[in-house]
Motif scaffolding. Structure first.
Motif, PDB file in Angstrom:
ATOM      1  N   GLY A  46       0.917  -1.028  -0.208  1.00  0.00           N
ATOM      2  CA  GLY A  46      -0.037  -0.322  -0.053  1.00  0.00           C
ATOM      3  C   GLY A  46       0.829   1.043  -0.230  1.00  0.00           C
ATOM      4  O   GLY A  46       1.699   0.968   0.077  1.00  0.00           O
ATOM      5  N   LYS A  47       0.157   2.554  -0.620  1.00  0.00           N
ATOM      6  CA  LYS A  47       0.973   3.550  -0.088  1.00  0.00           C
ATOM      7  C   LYS A  47       0.787   4.318   0.697  1.00  0.00           C
ATOM      8  O   LYS A  47       1.946   4.896   0.610  1.00  0.00           O
ATOM      9  N   ARG A  50      -3.021   7.515   3.259  1.00  0.00           N
ATOM     10  CA  ARG A  50      -3.777   8.437   3.494  1.00  0.00           C
ATOM     11  C   ARG A  50      -3.455   8.692   5.584  1.00  0.00           C
ATOM     12  O   ARG A  50      -3.211   9.675   5.895  1.00  0.00           O
ATOM     13  N   HIS A  79      -8.616   2.057   6.678  1.00  0.00           N
ATOM     14  CA  HIS A  79      -8.311   1.781   5.063  1.00  0.00           C
ATOM     15  C   HIS A  79      -7.891   0.358   5.155  1.00  0.00           C
ATOM     16  O   HIS A  79      -9.345   0.275   4.309  1.00  0.00           O
ATOM     17  N   TYR A  81      -9.030  -2.500   6.499  1.00  0.00           N
ATOM     18  CA  TYR A  81     -10.432  -3.006   6.948  1.00  0.00           C
ATOM     19  C   TYR A  81     -10.810  -3.121   5.969  1.00  0.00           C
ATOM     20  O   TYR A  81     -12.137  -3.735   5.493  1.00  0.00           O
ATOM     21  N   SER A  82     -11.181  -2.167   4.997  1.00  0.00           N
ATOM     22  CA  SER A  82     -12.687  -1.227   4.217  1.00  0.00           C
ATOM     23  C   SER A  82     -11.756  -2.361   2.806  1.00  0.00           C
ATOM     24  O   SER A  82     -12.855  -2.644   1.934  1.00  0.00           O
ATOM     25  N   HIS A  85     -12.717  -5.902   3.755  1.00  0.00           N
ATOM     26  CA  HIS A  85     -14.380  -6.381   2.948  1.00  0.00           C
ATOM     27  C   HIS A  85     -14.535  -6.269   1.453  1.00  0.00           C
ATOM     28  O   HIS A  85     -15.570  -6.397   1.046  1.00  0.00           O
ATOM     29  N   ASP A  86     -13.915  -5.182   1.176  1.00  0.00           N
ATOM     30  CA  ASP A  86     -14.884  -4.406  -0.291  1.00  0.00           C
ATOM     31  C   ASP A  86     -13.895  -5.308  -1.182  1.00  0.00           C
ATOM     32  O   ASP A  86     -15.096  -6.268  -2.243  1.00  0.00           O
ATOM     33  N   ARG A  98      -3.101  -5.333  -4.205  1.00  0.00           N
ATOM     34  CA  ARG A  98      -1.425  -5.284  -3.305  1.00  0.00           C
ATOM     35  C   ARG A  98      -0.416  -6.326  -4.314  1.00  0.00           C
ATOM     36  O   ARG A  98      -0.255  -6.575  -3.105  1.00  0.00           O
ATOM     37  N   GLN A 159     -20.183   3.071   0.227  1.00  0.00           N
ATOM     38  CA  GLN A 159     -20.074   1.970  -0.524  1.00  0.00           C
ATOM     39  C   GLN A 159     -21.301   1.736  -0.512  1.00  0.00           C
ATOM     40  O   GLN A 159     -22.327   0.742  -1.456  1.00  0.00           O
ATOM     41  N   LYS A 198     -17.421   7.420  -0.198  1.00  0.00           N
ATOM     42  CA  LYS A 198     -16.654   6.487  -0.158  1.00  0.00           C
ATOM     43  C   LYS A 198     -15.578   6.878   0.162  1.00  0.00           C
ATOM     44  O   LYS A 198     -14.449   6.288   0.767  1.00  0.00           O
ATOM     45  N   PHE A 235      -8.379  11.969  -6.182  1.00  0.00           N
ATOM     46  CA  PHE A 235      -7.683  10.298  -5.561  1.00  0.00           C
ATOM     47  C   PHE A 235      -8.941   9.466  -6.704  1.00  0.00           C
ATOM     48  O   PHE A 235      -8.421   8.439  -7.553  1.00  0.00           O
ATOM     49  N   GLN A 236     -10.138   9.543  -6.201  1.00  0.00           N
ATOM     50  CA  GLN A 236     -11.747   8.989  -7.253  1.00  0.00           C
ATOM     51  C   GLN A 236     -10.925   8.866  -8.596  1.00  0.00           C
ATOM     52  O   GLN A 236     -10.444   7.639  -9.429  1.00  0.00           O
ATOM     53  N   ASP A 239      -8.258   7.074  -9.587  1.00  0.00           N
ATOM     54  CA  ASP A 239      -7.973   5.078  -9.991  1.00  0.00           C
ATOM     55  C   ASP A 239      -9.345   5.124 -10.378  1.00  0.00           C
ATOM     56  O   ASP A 239      -9.007   3.642 -11.319  1.00  0.00           O
ATOM     57  N   LYS A 253      -3.884  -4.957  -8.635  1.00  0.00           N
ATOM     58  CA  LYS A 253      -5.232  -5.560  -8.660  1.00  0.00           C
ATOM     59  C   LYS A 253      -5.753  -5.219  -9.668  1.00  0.00           C
ATOM     60  O   LYS A 253      -4.963  -4.876 -11.332  1.00  0.00           O
TER      61      LYS A 253
END
Ligand code: GRG
Length: 312
Positions: A46-47, A50, A79, A81-82, A85-86, A98, A159, A198, A235-236, A239, A253
């Protein structure tokens, strides 16, 4: 120092702090299998963008990196955790994250759900710990704002809107079976609302946490909130562009998932060229919001540039 080097240096600090929080000594009663899976989810990738925002905003306001590490680690736990779950079959059903198998592919679905639960609760343990800040009022604000950013009026709400846009929910609130779902066509304001919750909510919290720790004044907090809002949208959008154009082996990913699923994205509404123009506009908006900080904001300005130009 380049922006990439600064981001990497923050990432190493966070990796080390998370490693300490997730050491076996700190969790003598945790089942070893669960702790292994939590460490797999949170460490080694991960980068750490955040926590970088927490550390850099606090640094701009005069604090050393050490003073912002716990808040950054707490945010990164939420982050991670999200992401776990995502990736679950009930959500995005991804196999790769990752550059490695997703947590449910590696450890099974039940463990992945528990890993997410454990990381979410650990986040609040960290944010509430005296090492996060000596003043209980500051810790209280961090905990409360993190909960709001992560919860139903923040990331979890976003979400939910995302799943709704895939046409998953029947009018009685029940779930429609795969194969019988019809994705909704969202307006641009609806897509922007979804994404601001989200993705934007945690990005904004990163900047806000730095402002809370650095005891920014009301005017500074407003400027930082404007910056964070534009940065979160950039950011979004970047992405989504990576999903549309990127190389899965570089990004770590799966790509081209949004279009295939009929997901509501700005790239879908604006097309690639329009999305690139919007990204440049958002970078300018983020940069101008920081004008009141002068040269002290150069690294946050560089972060907006990085977001607008990244290819992985
Ligand atoms: C399951 C409650 C719940 C929420 C999931 C974060 C999220 C909400 C979904 C992830 C799916 C996704 C691709 C969102 C778009 C932006 C995003 C969060 C990308 C991943 O974050 P990065 O690029 O990842 O910071 P790294 O691996 O660098 O930490």
């Amino acid at each position: 120092m380049t922006f990439e080097a600064t981001l990497e240096a923050c990432g190493l600090l966070i990796e080390r702090r998370l490693g300490e929080w997730l050491s076996a000594d700190r969790h003598p009663n945790a089942p070893a299998h669960l702790l292994d899976a939590i460490r797999y989810a949170a460490l080694g990738g991960g980068k750490r963008f955040r926590p970088f925002l927490v550390i850099e905003t606090a640094r701009m306001l005069g604090l050393p990196a050490d003073a912002a590490l716990e808040a950054g680690a707490a945010l990164e736990c939420v982050h991670c955790y999200s992401l776990v779950h995502d990736d679950l079959p009930a959500m995005d059903d991804d196999d790769l994250r990752r550059g490695r198998p997703t947590v449910h592919r590696r450890f099974g679905e039940a463990t992945a759900i528990l890993v997410g639960d454990a990381l979410l609760t650990l986040a609040f343990e960290i944010a509430a710990s005296p090492s996060a800040h000596s003043d209980p009022a500051v810790r209280n604000e961090l905990v409360s704002r993190l909960a709001q950013a992560a919860g139903s009026a923040g990331m979890v709400g976003g979400q939910t809107l995302d799943l709704a846009a895939e046409g998953r929910f029947a009018s009685d609130g029940g779930e429609i079976a795969v194969g019988q779902r019809h994705p909704l066509t969202l307006s641009r304001p609806a897509v922007e609302r979804l994404q601001s919750l989200k993705t934007g909510a945690l990005i904004s919290f990163g900047v806000e946490a730095g402002a809370i720790l650095g005891r920014a004044g009301p005017g500074e907090r407003q400027a930082l909130a404007r910056y964070a809002s534009a940065l979160g949208r950039a950011f979004q959008l970047s992405d989504d562009l990576l999903d549309a154009e990127g190389d899965a082996s570089v990004i770590g990913k799966a790509t081209a998932k949004d279009g295939n699923r009929g997901k509501a994205t700005l790239v879908g509404l604006l097309d690639i060229a329009g999305a690139r123009t919007e990204l440049a506009r958002l970078e300018a908006e983020a940069t101008s919001a920081l004008a009141c900080f002068g040269d002290r904001a150069r690294t946050l300005v560089a972060a907006a540039h990085f977001m607008a130009s990244r290819r992985s």
